[in-house]
Structures are given as structure tokens and as C-alpha cells.
Design an enzyme around this catalytic site. Structure first.
Site, PDB file in Angstrom:
ATOM      1  N   HIS A  85       0.831  -1.218   0.000  1.00  0.00           N
ATOM      2  CA  HIS A  85       0.000   0.000   0.000  1.00  0.00           C
ATOM      3  C   HIS A  85       0.860   1.261   0.000  1.00  0.00           C
ATOM      4  O   HIS A  85       0.520   2.257   0.624  1.00  0.00           O
ATOM      5  CB  HIS A  85      -0.935   0.041   1.209  1.00  0.00           C
ATOM      6  CG  HIS A  85      -1.937  -1.073   1.243  1.00  0.00           C
ATOM      7  ND1 HIS A  85      -3.196  -0.964   0.709  1.00  0.00           N
ATOM      8  CD2 HIS A  85      -1.860  -2.333   1.752  1.00  0.00           C
ATOM      9  CE1 HIS A  85      -3.851  -2.097   0.888  1.00  0.00           C
ATOM     10  NE2 HIS A  85      -3.068  -2.946   1.512  1.00  0.00           N
ATOM     11  N   ASN A 158     -10.264  -2.826   2.430  1.00  0.00           N
ATOM     12  CA  ASN A 158      -9.919  -2.843   1.007  1.00  0.00           C
ATOM     13  C   ASN A 158     -11.172  -2.592   0.183  1.00  0.00           C
ATOM     14  O   ASN A 158     -12.278  -2.557   0.722  1.00  0.00           O
ATOM     15  CB  ASN A 158      -9.329  -4.201   0.612  1.00  0.00           C
ATOM     16  CG  ASN A 158      -7.860  -4.342   1.002  1.00  0.00           C
ATOM     17  OD1 ASN A 158      -7.175  -3.349   1.241  1.00  0.00           O
ATOM     18  ND2 ASN A 158      -7.383  -5.562   1.056  1.00  0.00           N
ATOM     19  N   HIS A 349      -4.135   1.149  11.822  1.00  0.00           N
ATOM     20  CA  HIS A 349      -3.927  -0.114  12.536  1.00  0.00           C
ATOM     21  C   HIS A 349      -5.289  -0.729  12.870  1.00  0.00           C
ATOM     22  O   HIS A 349      -6.085  -0.077  13.566  1.00  0.00           O
ATOM     23  CB  HIS A 349      -3.149   0.182  13.829  1.00  0.00           C
ATOM     24  CG  HIS A 349      -2.857  -1.017  14.662  1.00  0.00           C
ATOM     25  ND1 HIS A 349      -3.080  -2.317  14.242  1.00  0.00           N
ATOM     26  CD2 HIS A 349      -2.332  -1.120  15.901  1.00  0.00           C
ATOM     27  CE1 HIS A 349      -2.714  -3.147  15.179  1.00  0.00           C
ATOM     28  NE2 HIS A 349      -2.259  -2.458  16.202  1.00  0.00           N
ATOM     29  N   TYR A 372       0.798  -4.018  12.351  1.00  0.00           N
ATOM     30  CA  TYR A 372       0.731  -2.600  11.976  1.00  0.00           C
ATOM     31  C   TYR A 372       1.563  -1.691  12.879  1.00  0.00           C
ATOM     32  O   TYR A 372       2.241  -0.783  12.393  1.00  0.00           O
ATOM     33  CB  TYR A 372      -0.736  -2.141  11.886  1.00  0.00           C
ATOM     34  CG  TYR A 372      -1.421  -2.702  10.649  1.00  0.00           C
ATOM     35  CD1 TYR A 372      -1.677  -4.070  10.546  1.00  0.00           C
ATOM     36  CD2 TYR A 372      -1.775  -1.908   9.580  1.00  0.00           C
ATOM     37  CE1 TYR A 372      -2.279  -4.602   9.412  1.00  0.00           C
ATOM     38  CE2 TYR A 372      -2.378  -2.427   8.445  1.00  0.00           C
ATOM     39  CZ  TYR A 372      -2.628  -3.777   8.368  1.00  0.00           C
ATOM     40  OH  TYR A 372      -3.196  -4.304   7.251  1.00  0.00           O
TER      41      TYR A 372
HETATM   42 FE1  HDE Z   1      -2.485  -4.716   5.576  1.00  0.00          FE
HETATM   43  N1  HDE Z   1      -0.686  -3.943   6.030  1.00  0.00           N
HETATM   44  N2  HDE Z   1      -1.836  -6.534   6.159  1.00  0.00           N
HETATM   45  N3  HDE Z   1      -4.222  -5.604   4.960  1.00  0.00           N
HETATM   46  N4  HDE Z   1      -3.145  -2.984   4.936  1.00  0.00           N
HETATM   47  C1  HDE Z   1      -0.323  -2.664   5.843  1.00  0.00           C
HETATM   48  O1  HDE Z   1       0.791  -1.316   7.404  1.00  0.00           O
HETATM   49  C2  HDE Z   1      -0.737  -6.772   6.907  1.00  0.00           C
HETATM   50  C3  HDE Z   1      -4.550  -6.903   5.054  1.00  0.00           C
HETATM   51  C4  HDE Z   1      -4.388  -2.668   4.499  1.00  0.00           C
HETATM   52  O2  HDE Z   1      -3.224   3.531   3.978  1.00  0.00           O
HETATM   53  C5  HDE Z   1       1.003  -2.335   6.458  1.00  0.00           C
HETATM   54  O3  HDE Z   1       1.138   0.873   7.674  1.00  0.00           O
HETATM   55  C6  HDE Z   1      -0.671  -8.152   7.283  1.00  0.00           C
HETATM   56  C7  HDE Z   1      -5.953  -7.097   4.814  1.00  0.00           C
HETATM   57  C8  HDE Z   1      -4.448  -1.293   4.094  1.00  0.00           C
HETATM   58  O4  HDE Z   1      -1.599   3.374   5.437  1.00  0.00           O
HETATM   59  C9  HDE Z   1       1.386  -3.640   7.164  1.00  0.00           C
HETATM   60  C10 HDE Z   1      -1.763  -8.752   6.714  1.00  0.00           C
HETATM   61  C11 HDE Z   1      -6.442  -5.847   4.570  1.00  0.00           C
HETATM   62  C12 HDE Z   1      -3.183  -0.784   4.321  1.00  0.00           C
HETATM   63  C13 HDE Z   1       0.245  -4.553   6.793  1.00  0.00           C
HETATM   64  C14 HDE Z   1      -2.487  -7.731   6.024  1.00  0.00           C
HETATM   65  C15 HDE Z   1      -5.353  -4.930   4.660  1.00  0.00           C
HETATM   66  C16 HDE Z   1      -2.387  -1.864   4.846  1.00  0.00           C
HETATM   67  C17 HDE Z   1       2.006  -1.751   5.523  1.00  0.00           C
HETATM   68  C18 HDE Z   1      -2.164 -10.200   6.768  1.00  0.00           C
HETATM   69  C19 HDE Z   1      -7.884  -5.465   4.217  1.00  0.00           C
HETATM   70  C20 HDE Z   1      -2.708   0.613   4.026  1.00  0.00           C
HETATM   71  C21 HDE Z   1       2.155  -0.301   5.910  1.00  0.00           C
HETATM   72  C22 HDE Z   1      -2.293 -10.727   8.087  1.00  0.00           C
HETATM   73  C23 HDE Z   1      -8.802  -5.721   5.301  1.00  0.00           C
HETATM   74  C24 HDE Z   1      -2.988   1.521   5.170  1.00  0.00           C
HETATM   75  C25 HDE Z   1       1.323  -0.142   7.077  1.00  0.00           C
HETATM   76  C26 HDE Z   1      -2.569   2.920   4.838  1.00  0.00           C
HETATM   77  C27 HDE Z   1      -1.050  -1.719   5.221  1.00  0.00           C
HETATM   78  C28 HDE Z   1       0.204  -5.806   7.226  1.00  0.00           C
HETATM   79  C29 HDE Z   1      -3.656  -7.997   5.267  1.00  0.00           C
HETATM   80  C30 HDE Z   1      -5.542  -3.528   4.420  1.00  0.00           C
HETATM   81  C31 HDE Z   1       2.761  -4.208   6.822  1.00  0.00           C
HETATM   82  C32 HDE Z   1       0.417  -8.789   8.128  1.00  0.00           C
HETATM   83  C33 HDE Z   1      -6.723  -8.420   4.879  1.00  0.00           C
HETATM   84  C34 HDE Z   1      -5.657  -0.558   3.536  1.00  0.00           C
HETATM   85  O5  HDE Z   1       1.430  -3.478   8.550  1.00  0.00           O
END
Ligand code: HDE
Length: 703
Positions: A85, A158, A349, A372
Site C-alpha cells: 500500500h 480494502n 492499525h 501494523y
Molecule cells: Fe495490511 N498492512 N496486512 N491488509 N493494509 C499494511 O501497514 C498486513 C490486510 C491494508 O493507507 C502495512 O502501515 C498483514 C488485509 C491497508 O496506510 C502492514 C496482513 C487488509 C493498508 C500490513 C495484512 C489490509 C495496509 C504496511 C495479513 C484489508 C494501508 C504499511 C495478516 C482488510 C494503510 C502499514 C494505509 C497496510 C500488514 C492484510 C488492508 C505491513 C500482516 C486483509 C488498507 O502493517
């Protein structure tokens, strides 16, 4: 361009908005006025052009603290981009609930329809780096931070309601597979490459989500018209401590629309900032994007009655089974002041919850609850990122945490522990009774053996993929077939292509598998070993059922050249503005046309940037346009991309010059005096977003 009042709250207009978050941010805004340049230590700078040197042609001196400070700061201007993202755009806004949600949740921001809760919303793509194109085929992030009176609540979702994997431990594998490949960092912003398809062909739990990404949902027309989903099942808890499962939805008030794949690819080159610009400009125009919040509620006793596991993030609850209840509205009404300070530094988060909202045991969600905060520590350089202005809650965050990198707060007093007697015991935890707002986790009964297994109830990977595909219209099915063919066509290893067709697609829809195989030159697949049958369709899943008629905020090109029929041109523009559309005057050059300044040239803003096109009347104008290759290409491409087209008076000659058929669906023509009749037909077609019935005819027209 639509001449609506410029957004009074816009960041770029420099005026500050009245919402509490904006007021809270005011102290951090730097607005230099009548102020000399100074160093970071506050010393006035007399010369910002020349380094201190030994003689006019001599070596620079290390002593020059002004130059060194400036260059050192510059050297460290970048922070690590988000691992996923990375590319995003954001806006400020407010959320208001329509009616008290007291029966279901005690969350304060969901109680009072009179209360406006400030929000900050960041939309993003997932795969590409910060500078990648907006219109790639990808999932879009839809992250909302609510600055509630009880602290920050983040709904980090999402634009698709399911996910690729069921357990957080697979996330690094998935992300490594989808990201640009290790040896050469290609491709940027897309999943059409070997490692992605290798992984998903070996991990069938990804099937449903991969299908969503092959659908039109992955190439949205605008961030303003995307649906959003919380994905996981969460809990609402009311003041009596009663819990229900909840799934969150965001519904754009304008309806939902997509680009065509050909358009998306071309826009990625012509305007990589297409979505970012669209969001920014709409807010500046005063066309504030609106999204309604919906919830699907499931009683705890019904947890096991849905035919799939509510904890499995690769499943959605069809709306035909549990309707979406619309509970409030979010309006994005202000652009950020500073991209880095706000959009880049905002830290979302899913674990930022407030009393009344709680988690489920979805193993993907549980892993996210760890990830997060952890990622912000390296991205934002330490544990104090909550002190960055955009991340600060409106409620005070008083506690005994201390120190760390970049600490802003100056904690006064000796007591940094609890209990203490030195500061009269403050700050201390809330009293259990009467409760005064302390967060209490939902006391779910849990017992189990420590074990690494996937629940059997997570084992069906194909039924909901079949449900999704079978719920699509013919047009959407065609697009899905083409998307699989395109993506797999970029995969270099034949065994991966064959595995996707035979072991994934043939398990949920043999017809789709056969069509994809044909395009790839593979033998016709047989029914898969784990094939699922026909599913009950869910019409709510088809984007074509999400169209809202009307042309509000739609971008419409008024193609004209000097000599345009002034009366009909002015009438057209006025009527389109009255309908809430955003008409732009597009001309061969930027020289005035009928006294108006063109918004862009034909070459500078091709038809792929527009929702619909009108060729204006007037002999001289039409003659110039008909002779222009760019203008002919403009209408031709709009025709091919199934956009509504209108031509007035001599403007019809331009369609002829482009060899477009006289009679075609979604093409409205008439004399210069027929503005009303032509516009009526045009608006009807443009309001449907695309003229799908023109597909066969459009294919015969050269691109
Ligand atoms: Fe994320 N995801 N994600 N994700 N995610 C990040 O956090 C993670 C997942 C989502 O505009 C990271 O700040 C793991 C699902 C959005 O700043 C990180 C898993 C969904 C955004 C991270 C998921 C999301 C992130 C990277 C699986 C939809 C952007 C930078 C367990 C419900 C937020 C950050 C923004 C961002 C980890 C799966 C949505 C690395 C470990 C499912 C919208 O922390």
C-alpha cells in the site's frame, strides 16, 4: 471546467476548516508570512544562493553550517515507503451516523446523528511503489481513521470483501510473490508475472480473491466510486455487554464504476496520477465524495448457520442472506495541506478500536493486530508515531509511556508509574463500576489445545469463487476471461499457466477454464478433481447492479475549435453544469474558443480521461476538428471505450471523418438547435457509464 465555488475548506486554499481535527492540526501548520528564512536553530539567513568559499573561485568551507544543515536535512527527507500500500492518496472528512446504533454497539461515535466525527481516509494500491501508476490492476486499500471522542478508531479495509490468504503467517510469502520480482524488480504495479501466479496456483485458498482481482473491481474508474469492505468479521458490543458479529461496508453514493482494461493501461502512461488527481479535483470543485457505511450483523447463535466459517477471510456473506444495513455517511470535504505530513505519515492499525467494537478470531485479523504497530516503528522511526499531528487522537492520550526516538511531549512531574502517590495516583485506570469508558475486551470463552492447524471449516476454496463468477453479467464475465488470459499470457513458465487452468479454474467454473485455456493455446481442461457445482447467484456482486443513473461529477469533454456555434456551446455547458457534471472545454490549442479558455488541448487530455464526449457544432470548428488526427482519434477511442457521445450540428462531420457509424447505441446527434433533445439522450447513456450494447460494433472499429 465546472465553475463551482472552490472548496472553502481546501488545504490548498489555505483556510483552515472548522472540524475539531483541523483545529487540533492548526498548531502544527507552518504558514510563513512576512518572515525571513532562518536555520533550524532560528538564525536568520542572509544568503541562500552561495556556499561559503575561500575566494570566489576557491574551495567550499566546512565551516558553512547553513549549507551543511540544509543539505543534511535534504539527505534525510525520505522515509521507507510502506511495504504494501505504498502508493496512496487521502482526504479529510466527517462521518455522521443516521440513527443511534445503541442496540448494537456502545461506540460513542455511532450514537448521535448530530455528532460529526472527523475522519482521515487513505486510498491506496497494494503492489506498486510510491511512484507507481494509479490505474494498474490491483486491490485498493480503503483505510479510514475516525477521530472519535473516545479515541481513534481505524477501519483499515480494502475495495474487495475477501483476501488472498487465511492465516497471517502466509502474508510475507504472498507479498513476496506479488511484489516485483527479486532479480530485476519487474513488473511495477501489477500481478502479471511468474511468482504471483506460481504462488496462487499452489495456494487454492487464494482462488476467490484472485478472481476478484481479475474482475473489473480491480480497475476502478475513481476512488470516489469504489466500494470498501472491512473484510474480517468484527464484533459490535452494546452497553449491556451483548455482542454480535459485524461486517463493514462502504457504499459510494454515486454508485460504482470501472475502467476498461485498455483504458486503464493507457491512462497509466498518459496520467499516472489519474485517481489522485480525480479525488483532489473533485474536492477542490466542491463535489465532496460521499460513502455510506453499511453493516451486516449476525447474531452469535447464528455463527455456524451460514454454510461457511465467519472467521474465514476468504468468504463474504452474500447480501441476499444477510442484508447490508446502511447506518451513516462519510463525506470527504478537505484536501490535505501537506502530502508527506499527513498522507505519508498517517499510521493505520486494525487494532485501533474503541469501546463497543471488538475483534473476532479470524487468524488473518489476529496477525494484523501485531503487524501494523510493528511496521510503523521502522517506517516512522520509533515508538512515538502517535505524536505525529495526523495520528494524534482528539481525546488526550495520557499515560506513563516515556521517551524514545523523536519524543515530542514534555512530561512534567516525577511519577511515570502507576500506582503512585506522588501525583495523587494520576493517571489511573477507569473504575469498573460505574463504567466510565475504559476499554473492556469482550469476554469470549476460549479453551483449546495449543496446536498449528487450519480449521476444517476453512477447507472449501472454490464455492464462493463459483458464486462470484456465476453472479457476473456477460460483460463482466468477458472481462474476467480476458484478464486471466492477459495475466497468464505474461507468465513465462507453461506449467504455471496449466496449473492455474486445470487445478484452480476448472474446480470452480469449467466454462471459464475452457475459455482461458483457449486464449493461452492450452488443451481444453476437464472438470477439476475438487469441482464445485452451480451456486445460488448473488446479484449484489455485479458492478452493473451498482450503477446510479445521472451524470453528477462525470467528466465530459466538450470538443470544440474556434468558430464553434457559440449559442449551443454555451447552452450545453450550462446544462451539463446544472446536472452536476464537470464539463471541460477541449480544443486543438489553448487559444480562446467562443471567448472561453480551453481547459486542455486534445493531445494533452485524450478521451481516456473522460466519461463521455460531446462534439460541439459550428462549421469552422467542425472542419478544423475533422481534419485533426488527434480529434478523430479522440472520438474513435471514446466510441471504442463504449462512452456516450453526442454531436451537434456540423460536429457530426467529425464522427463521419473518424469513420464512425451514423447510427449506434449511445450516440446522440442533432442540429445546433436541438441541445435539449440531444442532451436528454446523451445524459441517459452517460448515466449508465458505458454503452454495453455497442460492444460488438465497437470491436469492428480500428483502435
Ligand atoms: Fe495490511 N498492512 N496486512 N491488509 N493494509 C499494511 O501497514 C498486513 C490486510 C491494508 O493507507 C502495512 O502501515 C498483514 C488485509 C491497508 O496506510 C502492514 C496482513 C487488509 C493498508 C500490513 C495484512 C489490509 C495496509 C504496511 C495479513 C484489508 C494501508 C504499511 C495478516 C482488510 C494503510 C502499514 C494505509 C497496510 C500488514 C492484510 C488492508 C505491513 C500482516 C486483509 C488498507 O502493517
Amino acid at each position: 471546467m465546472a465553475t463551482k465555488p472552490r472548496n472553502a475548506h481546501s488545504g490548498s486554499s489555505g483556510s483552515s476548516a472548522a472540524d475539531p481535527k483541523s483545529q487540533a492540526l492548526e498548531a502544527s501548520r507552518a504558514r510563513p508570512a512576512n518572515e525571513a528564512l532562518r536555520t533550524n536553530q532560528g538564525v536568520k539567513i542572509a544568503d541562500n544562493q552561495n556556499t561559503l568559499r575561500a575566494g570566489a573561485r576557491g574551495p567550499s568551507l566546512l565551516e558553512d553550517f547553513i549549507m551543511r544543515e540544509k543539505i543534511t536535512h535534504f539527505d534525510h527527507e525520505r522515509i521507507p515507503e510502506r511495504i504494501v500500500h505504498a502508493r496512496g492518496s487521502a482526504a479529510h472528512g466527517v462521518f455522521q451516523v443516521y440513527e443511534p446504533m445503541t442496540e448494537f454497539t456502545k461506540a460513542a461515535f455511532l450514537q448521535d446523528p448530530a455528532v460529526q466525527t472527523p475522519v482521515y481516509v487513505r486510498f491506496s494500491t497494494v503492489q506498486g511503489p510510491r511512484g507507481s501508476a494509479d490505474t494498474v490492476r490491483d486491490v485498493r486499500g480503503f483505510a479510514v481513521k475516525f477521530y472519535t471522542s473516545e479515541g481513534n478508531y481505524d477501519l483499515v479495509g480494502n475495495n474487495m470483501p475477501v483476501f488472498f490468504i487465511q492465516d497471517a503467517i502466509k502474508f510475507p510469502d504472498f507479498v513476496h510473490a506479488v511484489k516485483p520480482e527479486a532479480p530485476n524488480e519487474m513488473p511495477t504495479g501489477g500481478s502479471a508475472h511468474d511468482t504471483f501466479w506460481d504462488f496462487v496456483s499452489l495456494v487454492p485458498e487464494s482462488t476467490h480473491m484472485v478472481l476478484w482481482t481479475m474482475s473489473d473491481r480491480a480497475i476502478p474508474r475513481s476512488l470516489r466510486t469504489m466500494e470498501g469492505f472491512g473484510v474480517h468479521t468484527f464484533r459490535f458490543v452494546n452497553a449491556e455487554g451483548r455482542a454480535r458479529f459485524v461486517k463493514f461496508h462502504w457504499r459510494p453514493v454515486l454508485g460504482s464504476y470501472s475502467l476498461l482494461w485498455d483504458e486503464a493501461q493507457k491512462i497509466a502512461g498518459k496520467d499516472p496520477d489519474f485517481h489522485r488527481r480525480d479525488l483532489w479535483e473533485a474536492i477542490e470543485r466542491g463535489d465532496f465524495p460521499e460513502f455510506e457505511l453499511g453493516v451486516q450483523l449476525v447474531e452469535e447463535k447464528d455463527e455456524h448457520t451460514l454454510g461457511f466459517d465467519l472467521l474465514d477471510p476468504t468468504k463474504l456473506i452474500p447480501e441476499e442472506i444477510v442484508p447490508v444495513r446502511i447506518v451513516g455517511k462519510m463525506t470527504l470535504n478537505r484536501n490535505p495541506d501537506n502530502f508527506f505530513a499527513e498522507t505519508e505519515q498517517v499510521a493505520f492499525h486494525p487494532g485501533h478500536v474503541v469501546p463497543g467494537i471488538d475483534f473476532s478470531n479470524d487468524p488473518l485479523l489476529q496477525g494484523r493486530l501485531f503487524s501494523y504497530t510493528d511496521t510503523q516503528i521502522s517506517r516512522l522511526g520509533g515508538a512515538n508515531f502517535h505524536e505525529i499531528p495526523i495520528n494524534r487522537p482528539l481525546s488526550p492520550n495520557v499515560n506513563n509511556q516515556r521517551d524514545g526516538m523523536h519524543r515530542q511531549t514534555i512530561n512534567v512531574g516525577q511519577a511515570s508509574y502507576e500506582p503512585n502517590s506522588l501525583n495523587d495516583a494520576w493517571p489511573k485506570e477507569t473504575d469498573p463500576a460505574p463504567r466510565d469508558g475504559g476499554f473492556e475486551s469482550y469476554p469470549e470463552a476460549v479453551e483449546g489445545t495449543k496446536i498449528r492447524v487450519r480449521s476444517e471449516s476453512f477447507a472449501d476454496h472454490f464455492s464462493q469463487a463459483a458464486l462470484f463468477y456465476q453472479s457476473m453479467s456477460d460483460v463482466e464475465k468477458e472481462h474476467i476471461v480476458a484478464a486471466y488470459q492477459f495475466e497468464l499470457g505474461k507468465v513465462t513458465r507453461p506449467e504455471i499457466r496449466a496449473r492455474v487452468v486445470n487445478e484452480i479454474l476448472a474446480n470452480y467454473d469449467l466454462d471459464l477454464a475452457k475459455k482461458v485455456a483457449e486464449g493461452l493455446g492450452l488443451p481444453a481442461p476437464k472438470k477439476g478433481a475438487k469441482a464445485v457445482g452451480q451456486q445460488q447467484s448473488s446479484p449484489a456482486l455485479s458492478l452493473l447492479n451498482r450503477v446510479k443513473p445521472g451524470i453528477r461529477t462525470r467528466k465530459i469533454a466538450l470538443l470544440a475549435a474556434p468558430g464553434v456555434d457559440e449559442t449551443s456551446f454555451k447552452a450545453l455547458r450550462k446544462k451539463l453544469e446544472d446536472e452536476g457534471a464537470a464539463p471541460l472545454l477541449i480544443a486543438p490549442t489553448l487559444a480562446p474558443v467562443a471567448g472561453a479558455h480551453p481547459d486542455a488541448t486534445i493531445a494533452g487530455m485524450p478521451s481516456i480521461m473522460f466519461d463521455a464526449v460531446i462534439v460541439c457544432g459550428g462549421e469552422a470548428s467542425a472542419k478544423t476538428l475533422a481534419q485533426s488526427g488527434d480529434a478523430r482519434h479522440f472520438v474513435l477511442e471514446a466510441f471504442k471505450h463504449l462512452k456516450a457521445i453526442a454531436a451537434l450540428g456540423a460536429g457530426r462531420e467529425v464522427l463521419k471523418a473518424a469513420h464512425l457509424p451514423d447510427q449506434a447505441d449511445g450516440v446522440a446527434t442533432g442540429g445546433d438547435g436541438d441541445v435539449d433533445t440531444v442532451l436528454k439522450k446523451f445524459i441517459e447513456a452517460a448515466g449508465q457509464h458505458r454503452v454495453w450494447s455497442r460492444r460488438a460494433m465497437a470491436e469492428t472499429v480500428p483502435a
